[in-house]
Motif scaffolding. Structure first.
Motif, PDB file in Angstrom:
ATOM      1  N   ARG A   1       0.873  -1.175   0.000  1.00 14.57           N
ATOM      2  CA  ARG A   1       0.000   0.000   0.000  1.00 14.57           C
ATOM      3  C   ARG A   1       0.908   1.221   0.000  1.00 14.57           C
ATOM      4  O   ARG A   1       1.709   1.410   0.914  1.00 14.57           O
TER       5      ARG A   1
ATOM      6  N   VAL B   1       1.963   5.139   0.120  1.00 17.14           N
ATOM      7  CA  VAL B   1       1.585   6.422   0.707  1.00 17.14           C
ATOM      8  C   VAL B   1       2.424   7.518   0.064  1.00 17.14           C
ATOM      9  O   VAL B   1       3.640   7.373  -0.082  1.00 17.14           O
TER      10      VAL B   1
ATOM     11  N   THR C   1      -5.840  12.223   3.231  1.00 17.46           N
ATOM     12  CA  THR C   1      -5.900  11.967   4.671  1.00 17.46           C
ATOM     13  C   THR C   1      -5.093  13.022   5.419  1.00 17.46           C
ATOM     14  O   THR C   1      -3.943  13.294   5.056  1.00 17.46           O
TER      15      THR C   1
ATOM     16  N   MET D   1      -8.727   9.750  -1.423  1.00 24.76           N
ATOM     17  CA  MET D   1      -7.531   9.205  -0.792  1.00 24.76           C
ATOM     18  C   MET D   1      -6.817  10.224   0.103  1.00 24.76           C
ATOM     19  O   MET D   1      -5.785   9.929   0.690  1.00 24.76           O
TER      20      MET D   1
ATOM     21  N   CYS E   1       2.616   8.331   8.733  1.00 27.40           N
ATOM     22  CA  CYS E   1       2.389   7.996   7.314  1.00 27.40           C
ATOM     23  C   CYS E   1       2.712   6.529   7.057  1.00 27.40           C
ATOM     24  O   CYS E   1       1.986   5.829   6.338  1.00 27.40           O
TER      25      CYS E   1
ATOM     26  N   LYS F   1       0.103   4.072   7.821  1.00 31.15           N
ATOM     27  CA  LYS F   1      -1.038   4.057   6.900  1.00 31.15           C
ATOM     28  C   LYS F   1      -0.835   3.060   5.760  1.00 31.15           C
ATOM     29  O   LYS F   1      -1.805   2.634   5.116  1.00 31.15           O
TER      30      LYS F   1
ATOM     31  N   CYS G   1      -1.230  11.737   2.114  1.00 31.92           N
ATOM     32  CA  CYS G   1      -1.224  12.264   3.477  1.00 31.92           C
ATOM     33  C   CYS G   1      -0.722  13.703   3.540  1.00 31.92           C
ATOM     34  O   CYS G   1       0.220  14.080   2.828  1.00 31.92           O
TER      35      CYS G   1
ATOM     36  N   ASP H   1      -1.929   4.880  -3.064  1.00 31.01           N
ATOM     37  CA  ASP H   1      -3.174   4.449  -2.419  1.00 31.01           C
ATOM     38  C   ASP H   1      -3.670   5.472  -1.400  1.00 31.01           C
ATOM     39  O   ASP H   1      -4.873   5.651  -1.231  1.00 31.01           O
ATOM     40  N   TYR H   2      -2.714   6.111  -0.709  1.00 28.08           N
ATOM     41  CA  TYR H   2      -3.067   7.093   0.323  1.00 28.08           C
ATOM     42  C   TYR H   2      -2.266   8.374   0.117  1.00 28.08           C
ATOM     43  O   TYR H   2      -1.058   8.325  -0.119  1.00 28.08           O
TER      44      TYR H   2
END
Length: 389
Positions: free
Chosen positions: A209, A211, A325, A323, A231, A234, A299, A296-297
Motif C-alpha cells: 500500500r 503512501v 488523509t 484518498m 504515514c 497508513k 497524506c 493508495d493514500y
C-alpha cells in the motif's frame, strides 16, 4: 564435513559492535552520513546522544532539546540502538558497558570544555576509527544561516560568529582569518553518488500500500519524524515529494527554505520511515503523478494548504479520489519555531558558535605545528646520516 560424513558445525562469526556518539543537534544529513559510515564498519551500531546538561557544560546551549534529539537519532535508518545521556568525553568504560569493539567519529576534532580531544582515551587504547566528515554542513553552519536569513544563504560563507560584516557593522569581521577548517565551510556539493549511498533502492512490491506525501521538509526535525512515522503506519511504502527551492519560496515566502533541495533530499532519505523521494515534485498533485506511482493514500499534516500559482487547490485530485488523509502527529515542532528560537537567543548562539570555532582552530593549529616539526626533524635526521661509501 568430517571424514565420517557428518556435518561439522561452523564457528559463528562474532558480531562487530560499533560505538558512535555526539550532540546530534538539529540532526542533519551530515550526522546521518557519519552514522552510515560507522554502521558500514561493523554489524550493530550503538549511538550515544549527549544530554542537554552535558552539551551546556562542554559546548553551550543546544538548539534542540534532548528528547527530540534522541528521537531524531532513533529515526536514522542505520542506527540500531540509542543510548541516552551519553558522556561527552568518550570513555573505555562506556564502550565496554555496551560491548562495543571500537568508536567511530568524523575526521574533524571534537573538544571538551577544556579544549582537549573528547576521544583521547579511546584513541590511546587503539579503539578509535575515523570516517570522512561531510563537508559543507554542520549545526553551527545551519545556525549561521538562520541568523543570516538571506535569500542566497545556502551559497554564502558566513564569517566567525555567523554574521556578515553588514549585519555586524564595519570592522567587526574576524581580520585574522583564523577559521575552523571543519565548521566554516558552508557550501554543500551534491553528487549522485551521495544520493545512491543514502537510498535503499528498493522498489515497492505489488502488494504494498503506497503512501504519498509532498512538502518542503526544511530543517528536518522531530515534527517531521513523527508525521512520517504516522504515514508509514497508513501503508507499506512511503514516498515523499520534495518541492523545489523556488516553489517553497513562493508559498512560504520570506527567506525559506533554509536548506536547499539537495540537502533536504538527503535529510529525508536518511529517515527510516521513508522509502523513496521525488526530487522537485510538482506542487499541484496530478492524476498522472498518482497513477505513475500507484498511490493508495495521500497524506498531509496539520499545516494550512497554500493555493497553487493560479489560486486553485493543489490537492483537488487526491481529494476527489477519496484518498486525501490529514495526519496529526501531535508534535508542535515546526521549522518556523526553530528559527524563532535561534533569533530570540541570537547572542547566545553567536557566542556559542564563535567559541566553538576558536577552540577548533586552536586544535587545528596545534596539529599543523606538530606536523611541521615532524617534517623538520625528519629532514634533520636524514641530513645527519653518514654518506654511503
Amino acid at each position: 564435513m568430517a571424514a565420517n560424513g557428518e556435518e561439522v558445525p561452523t564457528k559463528k562469526k562474532k558480531q562487530v559492535r560499533v560505538w558512535a556518539d555526539g550532540c546530534y543537534d538539529m540532526a542533519h544529513f551530515g550526522h546521518a552520513n557519519s552514522l552510515r559510515q560507522a554502521k558500514a564498519m561493523g554489524d550493530y551500531l550503538v549511538v550515544g546522544v549527549h544530554s542537554d546538561a552535558e552539551i551546556m557544560k562542554h559546548k553551550g546551549r543546544p538548539v534542540v532539546n534532548e528528547k527530540d534529539r534522541y528521537k531524531m537519532v532513533r529515526a536514522i535508518k542505520w542506527v540500531d540502538e540509542v543510548v541516552e545521556d551519553a558522556p561527552y568525553v568518550t570513555s573505555l568504560e562506556t564502550m565496554d558497558q555496551y560491548n562495543c569493539d571500537f568508536c567511530v567519529h568524523g575526521d574533524d576534532i571534537t573538544t571538551d570544555v577544556n579544549g582537549v580531544d573528547s576521544y583521547r582515551y579511546v584513541k590511546a587504547a587503539g579503539r578509535y576509527k575515523e570516517c570522512k566528515r561531510t563537508e559543507g554542513i554542520s549545526t553551527t553552519n545551519l545556525v549561521g544561516r538562520m541568523l543570516l536569513l538571506t535569500r542566497d544563504h545556502f551559497q554564502m560563507k558566513s564569517p566567525i560568529g555567523c554574521l556578515d560584516t553588514e549585519m555586524l557593522g564595519e570592522g567587526s569581521s574576524d581580520p585574522s582569518g583564523k577559521r575552523s577548517p571543519w565548521t566554516s565551510v558552508s557550501h554543500f556539493m551534491p553528487t549522485t553518488h551521495k544520493i545512491v549511498q543514502f537510498s535503499d533502492g528498493k522498489e515497492p512490491k505489488s502488494t504494498d500500500r503506497i503512501v504519498y506525501t509532498p512538502g518542503c521538509f526544511d530543517l528536518f526535525h522531530a515534527g517531521h519524524v513523527d508525521f512520517l512515522e504516522e504515514c508509514k503506519q497508513k501503508g507499506d511504502y512511503v514516498i515523499v515529494g520534495l518541492h523545489t527551492d523556488v516553489e517553497v519560496n513562493r508559498y512560504k515566502g520570506a527567506n525559506f527554505p533554509v536548506m536547499n533541495l539537495h540537502e533536504r533530499v538527503l535529510s529525508v532519505l536518511a529517515c527510516r520511515y521513508v522509502d523513496q523521494v521525488i526530487i522537485g515534485a510538482p506542487y499541484t498533485v496530478t492524476a498522472e503523478l498518482l497513477d505513475q506511482f500507484k498511490v493508495d493514500y495521500f497524506c498531509h499534516g496539520m499545516t494550512p494548504i497554500s493555493p497553487n500559482a493560479d489560486g486553485n487547490d493543489p490537492y483537488a485530485v487526491p481529494k476527489a479520489r477519496g484518498m486525501f488523509t490529514v495526519i496529526d502527529s501531535i508534535n508542535s515542532t515546526t521549522s518556523g519555531k526553530i528559527i524563532q528560537n535561534i533569533i530570540m537567543n541570537r547572542l547566545t548562539y553567536e557566542d556559542r558558535n564563535k567559541k566553538k570555532e576558536e577552540k577548533e582552530y586552536k586544535v587545528w593549529e596545534s596539529i599543523q605545528t606538530k606536523a611541521k616539526e615532524s617534517k623538520i626533524n625528519e629532514a634533520v635526521g636524514k641530513a645527519e646520516l653518514p654518506a654511503n661509501k
